[in-house]
Enzyme design. Structure first.
Site, PDB file in Angstrom:
ATOM      1  N   SER A 258       0.857  -1.181   0.000  1.00 21.65           N
ATOM      2  CA  SER A 258       0.000   0.000   0.000  1.00 21.65           C
ATOM      3  C   SER A 258       0.897   1.237   0.000  1.00 21.65           C
ATOM      4  CB  SER A 258      -0.876   0.005   1.247  1.00 21.65           C
ATOM      5  OG  SER A 258      -0.044   0.192   2.378  1.00 21.65           O
ATOM      6  N   LYS A 259       0.268   2.413  -0.124  1.00 24.02           N
ATOM      7  CA  LYS A 259       1.036   3.671  -0.058  1.00 24.02           C
ATOM      8  C   LYS A 259       1.797   3.762   1.257  1.00 24.02           C
ATOM      9  CE  LYS A 259       0.187   7.416  -2.960  1.00 24.02           C
ATOM     10  NZ  LYS A 259      -1.015   7.529  -3.766  1.00 24.02           N
ATOM     11  N   ARG A 260       1.094   3.367   2.336  1.00 19.72           N
ATOM     12  CA  ARG A 260       1.696   3.456   3.658  1.00 19.72           C
ATOM     13  C   ARG A 260       2.895   2.506   3.790  1.00 19.72           C
ATOM     14  NH1 ARG A 260       1.687   4.613   8.828  1.00 19.72           N
ATOM     15  NH2 ARG A 260       1.948   2.840  10.193  1.00 19.72           N
TER      16      ARG A 260
END
Ligand code: GLU
Length: 497
Positions: A258-260
């Site tokens: 994910s982006k995180r």
């Protein structure tokens, strides 16, 4: 299965919608390998029809990243080729023509439904717990009426007219035949209301016209794979060999990145973006080796591959469709192997920029001498100035506490260093052969372990607890500078004589 030995035409077809990550690098690498192995062509095609997702600069980063990996393309937007243009935004008129052909031959139709109506249809389907699909309202509008409405400027899209009966079978090289009932497929949009073809049509048309023999793409395209086979057949074209590559999972193996996750990785000094890996001190050779093995294997034990090895040994048949977890400790491992595999002068050239960005200005001839001393000791190129920066610094910042030998007092340490200073001073020049033995003898006389004395000297001369071999380092630093540093260390220890 036998390896295909006729020259392959393979394309890497990224959308410039963001930064270039490992997954793209791997697809491009596999494409490149097949092309080079068979004496075929590797084509770069930019799929930039989705203007809303277009990211300026993404195309440049992509090209820079591929070139950094050493994956030169034979045809592409910047180098041209017999099937130019290679940017889809410059090929709109071509897709129009094939969309028209599909409509004329009854494989596609104009749909005039408004977004509001489609939203309503979807809501109703949700209520009935049915999968969201177009309900086919415009399928039966007569061709004359449809044409008239289009000519009158009424907003419309073009949809593929999916048969309601029967099934379709596409063959994926890794998964075998995949059969889907047509009634479970949608009347997918192939041309949007702005007249631009969607991937489903544009990529098929381009792959056909560019005479692509193998389509390697992410397995996220499997759900629409049946549509793509339908389009090929409707246009009466011979299909390429389809290969849907495994997805990458986050390092834990649990789910996609994910982006995180990407942010967190950065904090640990890793990245999934190719252009970051360069700055983090990874070699393109190591990145290629690493990504090649995320979804492919040669046998159950060989792990070191150069690009030439991969060209020789790669085969589509040994691809693995199972998802692959990204493992950065493997990348470190491969980077170490490839660093050791470089001729030292070549490594010297690669570490030079890292010295410059650490604010050092190394003399290149000297750097070449130092490189063999650190080649075994670094995992990433950015470690080179950390471990060997002292060769090029005028002043070291010494912590007096560090200068105290193991199990020794400051006074004993100063005394030992002073004695070492006298021995070194008396030598015409410093080298492992001239300096090591007398200093070992000194340690013995002082009742010290050689490691205790050398530890003090190492801190004095390099400023580090861990460094390249001490006497080789002294030789390169030169006697004057070594003596100066020892003097400074004695001052830092500041013990009355
Ligand atoms: N533009 C598509 C993507 O970036 C290409 C897929 C393909 O290779 O066909 O996912």
């Amino acid at each position: 299965m036998k390896q295909n030995t006729t020259p392959a035409r393979v394309r890497f077809a990224p959308s410039p919608t963001g930064r270039t990550h490992l997954g793209s690098g791997r697809t491009a690498l596999y494409d490149y390998l097949i092309a080079r192995q068979t004496g075929g062509q590797f084509i770069l095609r930019i799929e930039d029809t989705d203007q809303k997702r277009y990211v300026p600069g993404a195309e440049q980063e992509l090209m820079d990243s591929l070139r950094w990996l050493g994956l030169e393309w034979d045809e592409g937007p910047d180098v041209g080729g017999p099937f130019a243009p290679y940017r889809q935004s410059e090929r709109k008129h071509i897709y129009q023509q094939y969309a028209q052909q599909l409509v004329n031959e009854g494989f596609a139709y104009y749909c005039f439904c408004s977004p509001e109506r489609l939203a309503h249809v979807r809501q109703e389907q949700q209520k009935r717990k049915e999968p969201p699909r177009y309900d086919g309202l415009c399928r039966n509008i007569g061709s004359e009426e449809a044409r008239r409405r289009v000519n009158d400027g009424e907003a419309h899209v073009i949809r593929f007219k999916m048969p309601h009966t029967g099934s379709i079978t596409g063959v994926d090289l890794l998964r075998g035949p995949i059969t889907v009932e047509n009634k479970n497929l949608d009347d997918y949009i192939i041309v949007k209301s702005d007249g631009l073809a969607l991937y489903h049509l544009a990529a098929m048309v381009d792959d056909h016209l560019m005479q692509i023999t193998h389509v390697l793409r992410g397995s996220e395209w499997l759900p629409t794979f049946p549509l793509h086979v339908h389009i090929y057949r409707a246009l009466g074209w011979q299909e390429p060999i389809w290969v849907h590559l495994s997805v990458f999972l986050k390092p834990s193996g649990k789910g996609k990145m994910s982006k995180r996750d990407t942010e967190l990785l950065k904090q640990d000094g890793f990245s999934i973006f190719l252009s970051d890996l360069k700055g983090l001190g990874y070699l393109p050779e190591a990145v290629n080796n690493w990504i090649a093995l995320m979804g492919w294997s040669y046998d159950d034990h060989t792990e070191f591959f150069t690009l030439e090895d991969l060209i020789e040994k790669f085969s589509l048949e040994r691809l693995n469709p199972a998802p692959a977890a990204i493992n950065f400790s493997k990348l470190d491992h491969f980077n170490g192997l490839h660093i050791r595999n470089l001729p030292p002068d070549n490594l010297a050239q690669r570490i030079l920029p890292f010295f410059l960005s650490a604010g050092l200005e190394p003399d290149f001839e000297r750097l070449k001498k130092i490189t063999p001393l650190i080649q075994e000791r670094i995992t990433t190129l950015d470690e080179a100035p950390e471990i060997a920066g002292f060769f090029f610094r005028e002043e070291l910042s010494l912590d007096p506490a560090e200068l105290v030998g193991k199990n020794m007092t400051p006074a004993e340490s100063a005394q030992a260093l002073k004695a070492a200073e006298q021995i070194l001073e008396a030598l015409p020049e410093l080298s492992p052969t001239s300096a090591e033995e007398p200093l070992r003898n000194l340690a013995e006389r002082l009742n010290l372990k050689a490691g205790q004395l050398f530890g003090i000297l190492r801190i004095a001369v390099t400023g580090q607890r861990v460094s390249p071999p001490l006497f080789e380092s002294m030789e390169i630093i030169g006697k004057d500078m070594v003596m100066k540093r020892i003097k400074q260390a004695l001052e830092a220890l500041d013990v009355p004589a």
